[in-house]
Design an enzyme around this catalytic site. Structure first.
Site, PDB file in Angstrom:
ATOM      1  N   HIS A 108       1.952   2.088  -3.419  1.00 47.87           N
ATOM      2  CA  HIS A 108       0.889   2.720  -4.203  1.00 47.87           C
ATOM      3  C   HIS A 108       0.907   4.240  -4.089  1.00 47.87           C
ATOM      4  O   HIS A 108       0.346   4.926  -4.958  1.00 47.87           O
ATOM      5  CB  HIS A 108      -0.474   2.236  -3.705  1.00 47.87           C
ATOM      6  N   GLU A 153       0.815  -1.218   0.000  1.00 48.49           N
ATOM      7  CA  GLU A 153       0.000   0.000   0.000  1.00 48.49           C
ATOM      8  C   GLU A 153       0.848   1.268   0.000  1.00 48.49           C
ATOM      9  O   GLU A 153       0.474   2.268  -0.613  1.00 48.49           O
ATOM     10  CB  GLU A 153      -0.959  -0.008   1.191  1.00 48.49           C
TER      11      GLU A 153
END
Length: 898
Positions: free
Chosen positions: A334, A331
């Site tokens: 990202h 994450e």
């Protein structure tokens, strides 16, 4: 977004591949009927203010949208779903517009009855919406605090297309704007959003309005809010305030994730060559789970379900620790790949997910080389290859006509095949050149949208002469798995390329430019590119490993003479190549390309002291083959063989962790013992039951192993004991896991009880789907029929965009040909653009039925030749105080097939 694997993973292909003819690079698909909003009006900035009523599961909102009319128009069309509208005005325009709602397209059109001239305007909208109880739009998660008080926290989940349930907006990834959020906050509640709090205003006798700073220009699906009785732990690193937000009382469980984020952020700053651009980064934990995802990369406020972020020393395993680090790494990656630079449309979703999946492993390997994460990724790559070799597959870059089809793209092809291709390209190009190309791409497209070819252009510039774009197009614009065929020839190993196929749908000629490394027994290696039009001979003496290191997305088929020289050296090969031989030999055997005996002989000769990941893989593969038997007459013979291979390993590893052992050993121990429990090993089942009788003494991986075995072999008494533990659990993650174990029994009557419990109202809306899914592990037909019979109720438990995939996943582990007709009926009830998930399930069932008909008898013949050898050691010891349970208490079966 961190994707969750399907309920029941399918086994390998069953058709003979055909040689592919030479062809040019495939063309990128064109979405000729893409459903998108008109482009005559552009949003520049949203100012959203919401007032949630958590108890009533509703909210009211007001949004001021600064827009630019690009071309003359009389209507402004944007997305809206499950919203009702009050006053709507447009600056500079008298009178209210006519509001036209299209529920099917999820749009709201404001018709002003006159032409709007190009220029700047402010569109102001009063509206109201609903708070869901599934992870979609603004949603609620209920839990009990440490004192037993009932609590409710609010969160948002907008990917891929649910921001439109929170506010009317241009809800497409290619439409970026600045977001300002204000939340009406009750006393004692902490609000969280993408940016830091800028101001809090408390009028006399009213709620506090918390205003957050403006976000960078970003796509709508990255907007986030949370509201609840939270606490936050934080640390400053590289000028960024990094925090973990948890429910009150859970801060100790958050420290491992905080430490991971603090390590990862500066690592990514340096790797991407672009510092993280926001002033803060929160990791926000929520109780419960989704059937679709584990975490979501909202810019500056990443959402995670508790189990993907928090660790409890009494309940968490070594594998949990690894998964938390890897999920945080995914994450946080990202924040650059996906947030700073965003794909223009969902057909390029891989630009987000494949790179984040690859980057999670690269970063994890940097900080935890002892985990051998690249070996761990092979299981995910195999999942992609299974899907990619049969009907229902799709290119990594596939046509996405609308947002409903976009939900189908969050699968093993996008995540696991995509990351495998990225790793292959980095290996081919070289680390430094690859990173230079990525840095160029990030710098060139920051705060903008990009397409795949923008990345390939940057990589071709960084690695001239490598033709990265051509190779990438081969693997990303067409489906399928290359098959490298190897035989001994004058001067070395002759290599040709074909296509690995599980069914007739995958037999059409196709070619890839595949980078291949061949390593001989003398340690010498050759590297080159193989395609259907360019057979080569690697100047390496036999025996040799093709795809050495297993960094290419391809399968390898060895000619019998070459295999006969290579297989006996299995124990001497590096762990990566041992995995490659295990995976490929099983896949080729099930496809009829090679005899099943190739895999079975490797399994028979695998050393008991192999790398823990190899041991785990061996146990999982044997358990998957056992699922194919499904009560057939010769299942006992297969279990005797499989047990003879795993029992010596269980004897060596024991039941309890040893001081100083590697984390991966715990995973191997669990895999071996659980497989033996599946096979009905009397000693293993008895010892698990003995340990289960003292639940206070069970912790971590040992507890999970015992529960796996006891739940699968549960009688009514054990089922009731697990049920009591679930109801008494104070940890929301553990409670959900225990309830899922109630669906794992191989007793059909207990499976029925679990299904009834799922819809009884006793469990939460996030726990119920997991119980039904657990039943599907052993009884896919029973679980599927139950869910379809109660479809209206089950739909209410699922996020709208994941409903089709949920039902298809329940079915895909089936061994019954009758399931194909049921899936055909399901397909007729869903939008055409969402039927890809059903096709995947149909492909899984069809090829499994074929393998059972063709390859299981072949295994029976091999086993009948006396292939089973006596175990090298006694089975895992059982407690002397507990006798072997009588036959009437033993239940046979499997939780599914990897």
């Amino acid at each position: 977004m961190k994707f969750l694997a399907a309920v029941a993973a399918a086994i390998l292909a069953t058709a003979t591949p055909a040689l592919a003819a030479a062809s040019s690079a495939p063309a990128r698909p064109e979405a000729t009927q893409r459903v998108v909003l008109p482009t005559d009006v552009r949003p520049d900035r949203y100012a959203i203010r919401v007032t949630p009523d958590a108890a009533a599961l509703t909210f009211t909102g007001h949004v001021d949208i600064d827009v630019t009319v690009v071309r003359p128009t009389s209507k402004i069309v944007l997305n809206a779903a499950d919203l009702t509208f009050g006053t709507v005005t447009l600056s500079g325009v008298d009178g209210a517009p006519k509001i036209i709602l299209d529920d099917e397209e999820q749009t709201a059109a404001f018709d002003f009855g006159k032409t709007l001239a190009p220029g700047k305007h402010r569109l102001s909208i009063d509206y109201a919406g609903k708070i869901y109880q599934q992870a979609s739009g603004l949603f609620a998660l209920d839990y009990e605090d440490a004192a037993g008080a009932k609590k409710r926290a609010l969160f948002t989940q907008f990917e891929n297309s649910d921001a439109r349930r929170f506010a009317p907006m241009w809800d497409e990834p290619g439409v970026k704007a600045v977001f300002s959020l204000a939340i009406e906050t009750p006393e004692g509640q902490m609000p969280v959003s993408n940016m830091p709090v800028e101001e809090a205003v408390t009028p006399p006798g009213g709620f506090t309005t918390v205003y957050f700073a403006d976000s960078p220009k970003m796509s709508s699906y990255l907007l986030f809010m949370a509201l609840g009785d939270f606490e936050r732990v934080s640390q400053k690193v590289a000028g960024v305030d990094v925090g973990v937000v948890v429910r009150r009382g859970d801060t100790e469980k958050a420290k491992y994730a905080l430490d991971a984020a603090v390590k990862l952020l500066p690592y990514y700053d340096e790797w991407f060559g672009t510092p993280y651009p926001l002033p803060k980064l929160d990791l926000v934990a929520g109780p419960g789970r989704s059937q679709f995802f584990a975490a979501m990369e909202n810019w500056g406020a990443i959402f995670y379900f508790d189990y993907a972020l928090l660790l409890d020393p009494n309940l968490s395993t070594e594998a949990d620790r690894q998964n938390v680090f890897i999920t945080v790494a995914h994450e946080v990656a990202h924040q650059w790949f996906g947030n700073l630079v965003t794909m223009g449309w969902w057909d390029d979703l891989w630009l987000n997910e494949s790179f984040a999946s690859w980057m999670e492993n690269k970063a994890t390997d940097h900080f935890h080389p002892e985990w051998n994460v690249w070996l761990l990724t092979q299981a995910g790559q195999q999942s992609a290859m299974r899907l990619d070799s049969r009907a229902g597959t799709h290119p990594v870059i596939a046509e996405i006509p609308d947002v409903f089809a976009a939900a189908n793209a969050f699968d093993s092809i996008t995540y696991n095949k995509g990351q495998a291709v990225v790793r292959m390209l980095e290996t081919y190009v070289g680390e430094e050149a690859f990173r230079a190309g990525v840095r160029r791409y990030i710098a060139r497209h920051a705060y903008q949208n990009a397409a795949s070819d923008d990345l390939w252009k940057a990589l071709d510039e960084a690695a001239p002469g490598k033709a990265v774009a051509d190779m990438a197009h081969d693997f990303l614009l067409q489906p399928g798995v290359p098959l490298i065929q190897a035989r001994e020839a004058a001067g070395g190993i002759a290599l040709t390329q074909g296509r690995f196929a599980a069914d007739d749908s995958q037999k059409s000629p196709q070619t890839w430019r595949t980078p291949v490394k061949v390593t001989g027994h003398d340690g010498k290696s050759w590297q080159g590119v193989v395609s259907a039009s360019s057979a080569v001979t690697a100047p390496v003496p036999a025996p040799a490993v093709v795809n050495a290191g297993q960094t290419s997305y391809a399968r390898t088929a060895y000619a019998p003479a070459l295999w006969a020289k290579l297989a006996p050296r299995f124990a001497a090969l590096p762990a990566a190549d041992q995995l490659g031989l295990l995976y490929d030999s099983r896949a080729l055997g099930e496809a009829g390309v090679a005899p099943m005996s190739d895999f079975l002989a490797l399994a028979r000769n695998a050393p008991a002291d192999a790398d823990p990941i190899v041991v785990t893989t061996l146990a999982d593969q044997l358990a998957a083959l056992d699922w194919l038997y499904g009560g057939r007459p010769n299942q006992a013979a297969f279990r005797a063989f499989a047990g003879s291979r795993l029992a010596p390993i269980a004897q060596r590893l024991g039941w309890d962790a040893k001081a100083g052992e590697a984390d991966n050993v715990a995973g191997a121990r669990r895999a071996v013992l659980v497989a033996l429990g599946q096979f009905g090993d009397p000693a293993v089942v008895a010892e698990a039951r003995r340990r289960f009788a003292d639940p206070a003494a069970l912790t971590g991986a040992g507890r999970r192993t015992v529960l796996d075995i006891v739940a699968a072999n549960a009688d009514a008494s054990a089922w009731e004991a697990i049920y009591a533990q679930a109801k008494a659990s104070k940890d929301i993650t553990d409670r959900g896991r225990l309830f899922s174990y109630l669906g794992a029994s191989r007793d059909p009557a207990l499976a029925d009880r679990a299904l009834k419990l799922a819809l009884s109202g006793e469990v939460t809306s996030s726990e119920a789907p997991g119980i039904i899914a657990a039943v599907a592990g052993e009884f896919p037909e029973k679980a599927y029929d139950f869910a379809i019979a109660n479809r209206a109720k089950v739909d209410e438990l699922l996020e709208p965009t994941s409903r089709t995939s949920y039902y298809a996943d329940l079915a895909q582990g089936s061994r019954d040909p009758a399931m194909l007709q049921k899936l055909e009926t399901l397909a007729a009830t869903v939008p055409a653009s969402a039927r890809g998930e059903v096709k995947k399930a149909e492909g899984a069932v069809r090829y499994r039925v074929g393998v059972i008909a063709k390859q299981v008898p072949e295994m029976d013949r091999w086993l009948a030749t006396g292939a089973v050898r006596p175990p090298a050691a006694k089975p895992a010891a059982r407690a002397a105080s507990r006798p072997t349970p009588p036959a009437s208490q033993r239940v046979w079966g499997t939780p599914g097939s990897p």
